[in-house]
Design an enzyme around this catalytic site. Structure first.
Site, short mmCIF file in Angstrom:
data_model
loop_
_atom_site.label_atom_id
_atom_site.label_comp_id
_atom_site.label_asym_id
_atom_site.label_seq_id
_atom_site.Cartn_x
_atom_site.Cartn_y
_atom_site.Cartn_z
N TYR A 1 0.82 -1.21 0.00
CA TYR A 1 0.00 0.00 0.00
C TYR A 1 0.85 1.27 0.00
CZ TYR A 1 -4.62 -2.06 0.99
OH TYR A 1 -5.82 -2.72 0.92
N LYS B 1 3.65 -15.36 1.69
CA LYS B 1 3.83 -16.04 0.40
C LYS B 1 5.34 -16.27 0.26
CE LYS B 1 2.23 -17.61 -3.53
NZ LYS B 1 1.32 -18.76 -3.68
N ASP C 1 -2.52 -18.22 -0.16
CA ASP C 1 -3.51 -18.89 -1.01
C ASP C 1 -4.16 -20.05 -0.26
OD1 ASP C 1 -1.00 -20.10 -1.07
OD2 ASP C 1 -1.10 -20.67 -3.18
N ASP D 1 -6.17 -7.32 4.12
CA ASP D 1 -7.31 -6.66 3.49
C ASP D 1 -8.23 -7.71 2.86
OD1 ASP D 1 -8.89 -4.51 2.44
OD2 ASP D 1 -7.95 -4.87 0.50
N ASP E 1 -12.00 -9.52 4.54
CA ASP E 1 -13.29 -9.52 3.83
C ASP E 1 -13.83 -10.94 3.73
OD1 ASP E 1 -13.16 -6.76 3.33
OD2 ASP E 1 -13.96 -7.00 1.30
C1 IPM Z 1 -10.30 -1.53 4.30
C2 IPM Z 1 -10.57 -0.87 2.97
C3 IPM Z 1 -9.44 0.09 2.67
C4 IPM Z 1 -8.15 -0.71 2.60
C5 IPM Z 1 -9.63 0.94 1.40
C6 IPM Z 1 -10.92 1.72 1.43
C7 IPM Z 1 -8.46 1.87 1.17
O1 IPM Z 1 -10.72 -1.83 1.99
O2 IPM Z 1 -10.21 -0.81 5.32
O3 IPM Z 1 -10.22 -2.75 4.35
O4 IPM Z 1 -7.84 -1.30 1.56
O5 IPM Z 1 -7.45 -0.77 3.62
MG MG Z 2 -10.79 -3.85 2.71
#
Ligand code: IPM
Ligand code: MG
Length: 358
Positions: A142, A188, A220, A244, A248
């Site tokens: 990032y 990885k 993975d 990240d 999710d």
């Molecule tokens: C998160 C979001 C952020 C990230 C984005 C909005 C920059 O996806 O907080 O997980 O990638 O960190």
């Molecule tokens: Mg995110």
């Protein structure tokens, strides 16, 4: 009377709606427990850009640094997607995290028994899941240099230094000591040099925590294991981008990304925010699930202010609302339920939290 200063960043999309509900619940428990909350509203994201030309005005950083904690909604939306990268809402958020030095992003994924049918996985796979993704937040790909675009060639760089890995590893091991004392470090290392360093340093830090069992897993495989058998995980230690993605994925075990909170902590001020985004497609319709943000507010009370009883009140109130069958649209499809709006869900949780039942 204890008094806490909260920097309140509503942001874009559903941000304002969900923050409003969290404030409602916070005020309810503050009144019960006898402490005072003072909010300062600050701008970030697309809405900040529209007003000031900058997705992260200096004032937002300054006031946040002089607060006791930041409660943050969400940023971003199609409207600002065409802007140059540094003007985009996401850039504001990344700069904000960096400025506050919040290197450790804690993303718990728990499955509420009451919502066991809301998950797309079988109940026996997800029942009892309780894991914590500890994601490095201000390094990795990032932020790595060089990055950029040269015509048809574009590049980013995944970089970690020893010190960056040391501090996030300590964060994960400390949390593991409070939990089941198991850390799975995600990398990885079969391909990436940066992951080889990561693995080496995590092993060194592990020596200071002999009671914690450390294992390593390729990212993975971790993505696969998370849906094959999520209960094998307690603490998952990850770099920025792997965390990240995996957080999710982990959120879906619980049934909806609208349920899960997060805390971003470092040396000083913490940022408390839902893990979901600004969901512009449903903004303003009153259907967003405020639970992730309300739960983030509970983490703020617990970790930033030490107001454990008030935090317990909120957590219990969320469970009670779910047990009574109240559901926002995102978690409504599988059960016989009482469908409620964002606002109703916030009020129901605030009422339960204020019943002064601990
Ligand atoms: C998160 C979001 C952020 C990230 C984005 C909005 C920059 O996806 O907080 O997980 O990638 O960190
Ligand atoms: Mg995110």
């Amino acid at each position: 009377m204890n008094s806490y200063k909260i920097a309140l960043i509503k942001g874009d999309g559903i941000g304002p709606e969900i923050i409003e509900e969290a404030v409602k619940v916070l005020d309810a428990v503050a009144a019960c427990e006898g402490f005072d909350l003072e909010y300062t509203e600050l701008l970030m994201g697309g809405s900040a850009y529209d007003i000031t030309g900058d997705p992260l005005p200096d004032e937002t950083i300054e006031v946040s640094m002089n607060s006791d904690a930041v409660l943050f909604g969400a940023i971003g939306g199609e409207k600002w997607d065409k802007l140059p990268r540094e003007k985009r809402p996401e850039s504001g958020l990344l700069r904000f995290r960096k400025a506050l030095g919040v290197y450790s992003n804690l993303r718990p994924a728990i499955v509420y028994d009451e919502l066991i049918n809301a998950s797309s996985l079988k109940p026996e796979i997800v029942k009892g899941v309780d894991l914590m993704v500890v994601r490095e937040l201000i390094g990795g790909i990032y932020f790595g240099e060089p990055k950029g675009r040269e015509g048809d060639r574009a590049f980013n760089t995944m970089v970690y230094t020893r010190d960056e890995v040391v501090r996030i590893a300590h964060s994960a091991f400390k949390i593991a000591m409070e939990r089941s004392r198991r850390v799975v470090s995600i990398d990885k290392a079969n391909v990436l040099d940066v992951s080889q360093l990561w693995r080496e340093v995590v092993e060194e830090v592990a020596l200071e925590y002999p009671e914690v069992m450390l294992t390593h897993m390729y990212v993975d495989n971790a993505a696969m294991q998370l849906i094959r058998n999520p209960k094998q995980f307690d603490v998952m230690l990850t770099g920025n981008i792997f965390g990240d993605i995996l957080s999710d994925e982990a959120s879906m075990l619980s049934g909806s990304i609208g349920l899960l909170p997060s805390a971003s902590v470092g040396n000083k001020i913490g940022v408390y925010e839902p893990i979901h985004g600004s969901a512009p497609d449903i903004a303003g319709q009153g259907i967003a699930n405020p639970i992730a943000t309300i739960s983030s507010a509970s983490m703020m009370l617990r970790y930033a202010f030490g107001e454990v009883v008030a935090a317990d009140r909120i957590d219990n109130a969320i469970k009670q609302a779910l047990a009574e069958g109240y559901r926002t649209k995102d978690i409504s499809q599988f059960d016989a339920v009482e469908l409620c709006s964002t606002n109703e869900m916030g009020s129901i949780i605030a009422n339960y939290a204020a019943k002064c039942k601990r």
